[in-house]
Every structure is written in C-alpha cells, then in structure tokens.
Design a protein around this motif. Structure first.
Motif, PDB file in Angstrom:
ATOM      1  N   PHE A  54       0.841  -1.199   0.000  1.00 22.27           N
ATOM      2  CA  PHE A  54       0.000   0.000   0.000  1.00 22.27           C
ATOM      3  C   PHE A  54       0.876   1.248   0.000  1.00 22.27           C
ATOM      4  O   PHE A  54       1.705   1.426   0.899  1.00 22.27           O
ATOM      5  CB  PHE A  54      -0.891  -0.023   1.250  1.00 22.27           C
ATOM      6  CG  PHE A  54      -2.007   0.959   1.240  1.00 22.27           C
ATOM      7  CD1 PHE A  54      -3.188   0.686   0.580  1.00 22.27           C
ATOM      8  CD2 PHE A  54      -1.890   2.174   1.897  1.00 22.27           C
ATOM      9  CE1 PHE A  54      -4.233   1.591   0.578  1.00 22.27           C
ATOM     10  CE2 PHE A  54      -2.931   3.085   1.897  1.00 22.27           C
ATOM     11  CZ  PHE A  54      -4.110   2.787   1.238  1.00 22.27           C
ATOM     12  N   GLY A 105      -1.890   4.211  -7.273  1.00 24.70           N
ATOM     13  CA  GLY A 105      -2.189   5.313  -6.366  1.00 24.70           C
ATOM     14  C   GLY A 105      -1.261   6.501  -6.548  1.00 24.70           C
ATOM     15  O   GLY A 105      -1.555   7.595  -6.076  1.00 24.70           O
ATOM     16  N   LEU A 108      -2.337  10.324  -9.494  1.00 25.57           N
ATOM     17  CA  LEU A 108      -2.810  11.686  -9.234  1.00 25.57           C
ATOM     18  C   LEU A 108      -1.819  12.456  -8.383  1.00 25.57           C
ATOM     19  O   LEU A 108      -1.623  13.657  -8.563  1.00 25.57           O
ATOM     20  CB  LEU A 108      -4.174  11.657  -8.550  1.00 25.57           C
ATOM     21  CG  LEU A 108      -5.338  11.087  -9.362  1.00 25.57           C
ATOM     22  CD1 LEU A 108      -6.616  11.128  -8.546  1.00 25.57           C
ATOM     23  CD2 LEU A 108      -5.542  11.860 -10.643  1.00 25.57           C
TER      24      LEU A 108
ATOM     25  N   ALA B 215      -4.513   1.243  -5.744  1.00 28.10           N
ATOM     26  CA  ALA B 215      -4.744   2.653  -6.035  1.00 28.10           C
ATOM     27  C   ALA B 215      -4.795   3.491  -4.760  1.00 28.10           C
ATOM     28  O   ALA B 215      -5.290   4.613  -4.793  1.00 28.10           O
ATOM     29  CB  ALA B 215      -6.030   2.825  -6.828  1.00 28.10           C
ATOM     30  N   SER B 216      -4.314   2.967  -3.636  1.00 30.84           N
ATOM     31  CA  SER B 216      -4.225   3.714  -2.370  1.00 30.84           C
ATOM     32  C   SER B 216      -5.577   4.187  -1.861  1.00 30.84           C
ATOM     33  O   SER B 216      -5.673   5.212  -1.206  1.00 30.84           O
ATOM     34  CB  SER B 216      -3.305   4.933  -2.500  1.00 30.84           C
ATOM     35  OG  SER B 216      -2.059   4.559  -2.976  1.00 30.84           O
ATOM     36  N   ILE B 217      -6.644   3.455  -2.171  1.00 32.07           N
ATOM     37  CA  ILE B 217      -7.972   3.894  -1.744  1.00 32.07           C
ATOM     38  C   ILE B 217      -8.205   3.505  -0.286  1.00 32.07           C
ATOM     39  O   ILE B 217      -7.795   2.431   0.159  1.00 32.07           O
ATOM     40  CB  ILE B 217      -9.030   3.301  -2.693  1.00 32.07           C
ATOM     41  CG1 ILE B 217      -8.980   4.085  -4.003  1.00 32.07           C
ATOM     42  CG2 ILE B 217     -10.425   3.332  -2.090  1.00 32.07           C
ATOM     43  CD1 ILE B 217      -9.764   3.503  -5.102  1.00 32.07           C
ATOM     44  N   PHE B 333      -9.372  12.998  -2.728  1.00 35.66           N
ATOM     45  CA  PHE B 333      -8.555  13.172  -3.929  1.00 35.66           C
ATOM     46  C   PHE B 333      -8.024  11.824  -4.418  1.00 35.66           C
ATOM     47  O   PHE B 333      -8.188  11.460  -5.583  1.00 35.66           O
ATOM     48  CB  PHE B 333      -7.410  14.123  -3.580  1.00 35.66           C
ATOM     49  CG  PHE B 333      -6.410  14.360  -4.668  1.00 35.66           C
ATOM     50  CD1 PHE B 333      -6.771  14.996  -5.841  1.00 35.66           C
ATOM     51  CD2 PHE B 333      -5.088  13.964  -4.512  1.00 35.66           C
ATOM     52  CE1 PHE B 333      -5.844  15.234  -6.835  1.00 35.66           C
ATOM     53  CE2 PHE B 333      -4.153  14.204  -5.498  1.00 35.66           C
ATOM     54  CZ  PHE B 333      -4.537  14.836  -6.669  1.00 35.66           C
ATOM     55  N   ILE B 334      -7.432  11.065  -3.506  1.00 32.83           N
ATOM     56  CA  ILE B 334      -6.792   9.811  -3.918  1.00 32.83           C
ATOM     57  C   ILE B 334      -7.843   8.753  -4.261  1.00 32.83           C
ATOM     58  O   ILE B 334      -7.622   7.920  -5.134  1.00 32.83           O
ATOM     59  CB  ILE B 334      -5.811   9.350  -2.826  1.00 32.83           C
ATOM     60  CG1 ILE B 334      -4.690  10.390  -2.713  1.00 32.83           C
ATOM     61  CG2 ILE B 334      -5.230   7.992  -3.123  1.00 32.83           C
ATOM     62  CD1 ILE B 334      -3.767  10.215  -1.562  1.00 32.83           C
ATOM     63  N   THR B 337      -8.675   8.013  -7.974  1.00 30.25           N
ATOM     64  CA  THR B 337      -7.703   7.436  -8.902  1.00 30.25           C
ATOM     65  C   THR B 337      -8.355   6.451  -9.878  1.00 30.25           C
ATOM     66  O   THR B 337      -8.053   6.453 -11.064  1.00 30.25           O
ATOM     67  CB  THR B 337      -6.587   6.725  -8.101  1.00 30.25           C
ATOM     68  OG1 THR B 337      -6.059   7.656  -7.169  1.00 30.25           O
ATOM     69  CG2 THR B 337      -5.478   6.251  -9.004  1.00 30.25           C
TER      70      THR B 337
END
Lengths: 147, 367
Positions: A54, A105, A108, B215-217, B333-334, B337
């Motif tokens: 992560f 991740g 953006l 995606a770092s969610i 914001f993140i 993604t």
C-alpha cells in the motif's frame, strides 16, 4: 499499533535486492538513489517479508539546495509502515522516474507534485497539471515562487 | 440492422448539483454509454498547503475546517494530532473523550450527507435528502453548543479542545443518542431492501480489493471491497483502544456495499459516543500549550480515519512558529484514482450514482 520499520532494516533489505542504491538511513527513514526508484519500490512491494503493498502518500519538499521526495508506505497485512526518501538536485528541468507503474495510487499524486512543485515524472501515463491550469506561470509550492 | 453512432463529449459540471461541489467531468458517450471519463480538478483550489507556511500552528486549524467542509471536526482532529506528534504535546483524558465524541458525531453527519445525496442521485429528489439533513441538523446544533459554530468549527487545538462542553450539552446528546438508532431503522426501512435502490446499485461500479489497495484507496470505499482496514483499529489514537466497536465491511465492492458500509458505520459511531459518555470524567480539557508552538526541526506524518478515508498530515518543521512545509494526504482526492475504471461502460444515469457513492468533497480534492 502500527510498527514503523527501522531505516537500518529497510536499507539492508533494499541493498540486498538492488545493490548500491541506498544513500543513507536514520532510525525511521531510508534515503535511496533517485535513478533506481522503480526497482526499489517493486522490491519493497513484492518482498514477502516487508510486504509494502500500500502506497500511503507521496509528497515533495523544497529545501532550496535540493528537492526531497517522501514516500510513505504501509503493509495492511502486517500493520507496518516505512518511509523512503530521495533527493534530487537542481531547479530547472528535474525529471525522476514515475512509480505509477508499481502503484496506481501514485498517478494523481505525481501529477500534483508536478503541478505545485515542478518535478517531472518520466513514464507517467498522463503527465500534466492537475490543480492549476496549463500555462500557469511557475510552481507555487516552491520556496522561490513569487506571487 | 446496425446503427452508426458517433461519440459525443460533454461536460458534467463544474456547476452541476450532482457533482458534490464544483467538480467537472469530461465524459465521452456512445449513445447512452460512457466510453471515456476525464476528471478535471482545481475549481476550488485555494492553496491550503502554501497558506499554511505563513501561519502559526494554531491559526492553521481554521484552514483545516475548509478542507472537507462537511466534516470539519475530523479535519481538526487529523491536523492537531500531527502537530502534537511533531511537538510532543500530550492531551488530558477529558480532552480526548470530547474529541472522540465530536469526531464520531461528525462521521455520522458526513455519512448522512453521503446517504441522502445517494438517494437524491437515484432520482428520489429532495424528500429523503431532507430526512437525512433533519438529523444532521441536530448534530450541528450540538456542535454549536460546543464551540459556537456549525460547519467551520475550529473546535480542537494542539493539546486538547478549545473549551469544555456546556452542562446542557449532555442531556441534548443523550436525547440524540436515544432517538438516532430508531431514525436509522426508519432510514434503512426506506432504502436497504428497497427494490429500486437494489436494482440501481447492486453489482454496479464494482471495485475489487486488489485494485483498491493498488490505487491507495481508503475509507468506506476500501472497506466495501471487503478489506478490514480502519486506522481507528490499526493505530488506535485518542481513546479508541478503550472503546468497543466493530469495523463493518462489504463483500463485492459495489455501489450498494459502499452505501451499506456507511449505514453500519453510523451505528458503530453511535456505540462509540455512548461509551464515551459513560466513561468521560471531569478534568481539564486542554494541556498547557503556548500559543506559539516551536517544534524541533523534524518531520512527521500522522494519518487519521476521517469519514472519507485516511486524512494524513505531513508536516516539516524548521524550528520556527509556522511549518516549513505541510502536505495534506486527502482521501477524497486519492479515492478518485480509479474513477475512470468504475464509470466506463455504464449509462449516463448510473454514472451519477457510482460517482456519488465514492463520496468526495471538493474542498478536500482541490485543497
């Protein structure tokens, strides 16, 4: 409670897999060479012991002599955290490798760093400004930015 | 017979009621079907990170109110925790309980907005939304009693909270706690088994656990995919380790799971506040902290579970009275993604619902 991985342990692990890429380490952080970022992060992500699947956040700090990129990583399974830093020197046309291929991740967040700090990421699928408009003069989070 | 169609690109927003603020999507349609989405950010960019470099550590609290402006309490909490970790400030017990009470009430208020707007976007215009806002209003009244403000609260300070709760706060809070579960049952009766809601949200906009992690969610969007990850459990801050609560998770990661995780989280938050009310004891609410805080020249990152996900503050100090650099890891914001992947292939009306279920607040996206 999350356990921070010591800089020393991370440094030895990175040096095993990507020899000669660690510059320095402290109790909590590890500094690596900027040109080997992708190899280093693929190794940290896929390593079964560290298991950093992560990417928590990426940010950049302007120390005037150099820019420091700060990567906060996390293992959700083991509840551990790791901080990786890298320095890049110069103020014009800075380009460093994008890690959006390792973690999506980063996409953006790297665009935000380009927009506000002016660090370009090579290999990013869509490298353009994100919060400000195309044609905005300068990068506002730099310390020498004048309104 | 086949019909030739032409792709059409239209702008959704920035001035559009269902984009949760001034957010713009450039969407390409083939007939009714979405074939490409490009989010356009920046309409509410105020340069919070740059502004923070010119203010002292206490003044910045007011800037954090305006990030996620429907959840100012949790923004305050995330920020003051980072300053406390940077400067080594301790917080008295009563201050921590008051923080947890206000943060959890804020979580309920934020999730009520997410749920209300979900129904609004499904086509049930305004009536269900007003039901949610009615209950949120009671929470805002409680905040008004705590600090005099409803939305931009600035209630927390490094070292505790700004002032103790007034005496008549507690009966009002008890009143709220006793009636809210019944209200949630009522709301769930309208939505959870509703056939129209099920048809419009089940198996739509599915996000897999693997993609979410990659995606770092974070936050309810991650938990809806079945990953049991909550910073209140993983890094128990304040008094969360003394409280008994569960972390609800979903199974498929679709729009319905994202809704249902939020409803269950509201029930857990009520449990937390109830336990805090039972455990809180008289005492000081703020430790002796100077107005001008001068931390050593170090850096720190602290993440806090906000209603949208992990809200993190990375603060670099040079020993002065204001931060040398402050970075905000904004969950809204993140979490965007993977937006394109979630939306492509669905119809125009579904786009609004799936996008709404991520629950972004533009103040936090653009900062």
């Amino acid at each position: 409670m999350s356990i921070p991985i010591t800089g020393e342990h991370a440094a030895s692990k990175i040096n095993q897999n990507v020899p000669g890429s660690v510059v320095n380490f402290s109790a909590t952080d590890v500094w690596v060479k900027v040109d080997k970022l992708i190899d280093i992060f693929s190794c940290l992500k896929n390593d079964s012991e560290l298991d950093m699947q992560f990417l928590n956040s990426i940010t950049a700090v302007d120390y005037i002599e150099y820019f420091e990129l700060v990567y906060h990583l996390r293992s959700l399974r083991q509840n551990t955290t790791l901080i990786v830093k890298t320095k890049c020197f110069g103020r014009e046309d800075i380009t460093i490798p994008s890690i959006s291929g390792v973690w999506r991740g980063a996409e953006l967040q790297e665009r935000e760093i380009w927009d506000l700090m002016g660090i370009n990421f090579s290999g990013h699928p869509n490298m353009k400004r994100i919060l400000l408009w195309e044609g905005f003069p300068g990068h506002p989070l730099r310390k020498d930015f004048i309104r | 017979m086949s019909i030739n169609t032409q792709p059409v690109t239209i702008n959704l927003g920035p001035q559009h009621p269902s984009t949760h603020g001034v957010f713009r999507l450039r969407v390409t349609f083939d007939g009714e079907q979405v074939i490409d989405v490009e989010p356009v950010f920046g309409y509410l960019h105020r340069g919070t990170e740059k502004l923070a470099e010119e203010r002292n550590y206490v003044q910045i609290v007011t800037l954090t109110d305006r990030l996620d402006y429907v959840a100012a309490m949790t923004n305050n909490l995330a920020y003051v925790r980072a300053v406390e970790s940077l400067a080594g400030i301790s917080v008295p017990d009563r201050g921590m309980y008051l923080r947890v009470i206000s943060a959890e009430l804020q979580r309920i208020a934020s999730h009520l907005i997410a749920t209300g707007f979900l129904l609004d976007e499904l086509g049930a215009f305004h009536t269900p939304l007003i039901y949610c806002f009615r209950e949120r209003e009671r929470i805002l009244e409680l905040f008004e009693m705590l600090c005099g403000a409803r939305i931009t609260v600035s209630y927390m300070r490094p070292g505790g909270v700004f002032q103790d709760a007034p005496i008549d706060f507690w009966p009002r809070l008890d009143d709220f706690l006793s009636s809210m579960p019944g209200y949630l049952d009522e709301l769930e009766g309208l939505i959870t088994e509703n056939e129209v809601v099920l048809a419009r949200t089940r198996d739509m906009g599915i996000l897999s656990a693997q993609d979410a992690i990659d995606a770092s969610i974070t936050g309810p969007v991650l938990r809806a995919t079945g990953v049991q990850w909550d910073l209140r459990k993983a890094e128990p801050h304040e008094v969360y380790d003394r409280l008994d609560f569960d972390v609800p998770i979903g199974s498929v990661g679709d729009t319905y799971d994202r809704y249902y995780v939020r409803v269950q989280e509201m029930r857990q938050s009520l449990r937390i506040v109830q336990q805090c009310v039972e455990q809180i004891e008289p005492g000081p609410v703020r430790s002796e902290t100077p107005y001008f805080i001068r931390p050593d020249a170090v850096d720190t990152y602290v993440g806090t579970e906000s209603p949208k996900g992990e809200l993190g503050f990375y603060i670099v100090s040079d020993g002065g009275i204001s931060p040398y650099r402050m970075h905000i890891r904004a969950p809204s914001f993140i979490n965007l993604t993977t937006l394109r992947d979630l939306l492509v292939g669905w119809k125009m009306a579904d786009l609004i619902v799936i996008f709404g279920s991520i629950d972004i607040v533009v103040g936090e996206v653009d900062r």
